[in-house]
Design a protein around this motif. Sequence first.
Motif, mmCIF file in Angstrom:
data_model
loop_
_atom_site.group_PDB
_atom_site.id
_atom_site.type_symbol
_atom_site.label_atom_id
_atom_site.label_comp_id
_atom_site.label_asym_id
_atom_site.label_seq_id
_atom_site.Cartn_x
_atom_site.Cartn_y
_atom_site.Cartn_z
ATOM 1 N N ARG A 42 -4.942 -1.230 -13.863
ATOM 2 C CA ARG A 42 -4.946 0.101 -13.262
ATOM 3 C C ARG A 42 -5.794 1.049 -14.100
ATOM 4 N N MET A 43 -5.640 0.986 -15.414
ATOM 5 C CA MET A 43 -6.409 1.873 -16.280
ATOM 6 C C MET A 43 -7.902 1.541 -16.248
ATOM 7 N N GLU A 46 -9.284 2.864 -13.007
ATOM 8 C CA GLU A 46 -9.424 4.323 -13.036
ATOM 9 C C GLU A 46 -10.670 4.747 -13.799
ATOM 10 N N LEU A 47 -10.944 4.093 -14.906
ATOM 11 C CA LEU A 47 -12.122 4.436 -15.691
ATOM 12 C C LEU A 47 -13.401 4.080 -14.937
ATOM 13 N N GLY A 83 -12.241 9.847 -15.850
ATOM 14 C CA GLY A 83 -11.577 8.551 -15.928
ATOM 15 C C GLY A 83 -10.652 8.452 -17.120
ATOM 16 N N VAL A 84 -11.092 8.954 -18.256
ATOM 17 C CA VAL A 84 -10.252 8.930 -19.457
ATOM 18 C C VAL A 84 -9.035 9.833 -19.264
ATOM 19 N N THR A 86 -7.559 10.567 -16.451
ATOM 20 C CA THR A 86 -6.656 9.878 -15.534
ATOM 21 C C THR A 86 -5.929 8.747 -16.238
ATOM 22 N N MET A 87 -6.618 8.018 -17.098
ATOM 23 C CA MET A 87 -5.979 6.952 -17.871
ATOM 24 C C MET A 87 -4.885 7.524 -18.765
ATOM 25 N N SER A 90 -1.860 8.328 -16.726
ATOM 26 C CA SER A 90 -1.127 7.107 -16.388
ATOM 27 C C SER A 90 -0.318 6.611 -17.579
ATOM 28 N N ALA A 91 -0.894 6.677 -18.763
ATOM 29 C CA ALA A 91 -0.180 6.235 -19.957
ATOM 30 C C ALA A 91 1.037 7.119 -20.225
#
Length: 111
Positions: A42-43, A46-47, A83-84, A86-87, A90-91
């Motif tokens: 997923r990560m 996203e990136l 992207g970062v 969003t990652m 998510s984390a």
Amino acid sequence: MTDPDDKAKMEALSARIDAVKEVHAPKPRTPDHHSQAQLAWRMVIELVAGLGIGFGMGYGLDAIFGTSPWFMIVFIFLGFAAGVKTMMRSAEEVQSRQAAEMAEDETHPNG
């Protein structure tokens, strides 16, 4: 004071209650090894999506305005930053979910 018949009824009731509790008891959690792989994919997605969208927007703007690589370079960096971000979101979501599960396990030690 207590009648032997009442005592037998109470024992029967207690046994029935224990049986129902056993049936409805939560199942022990087993670690899901696939969830970590799913999180990693997923990560990564996203990136890559952020980079791809930034590249597409920059390339399109360069084609419209005729400014060869400039918009593409700027929007690739903006896509990377998005992207970062969003990652990281998510984390944080996964971390808060794990903290909630740990807190739940501490409040319910039998489950």
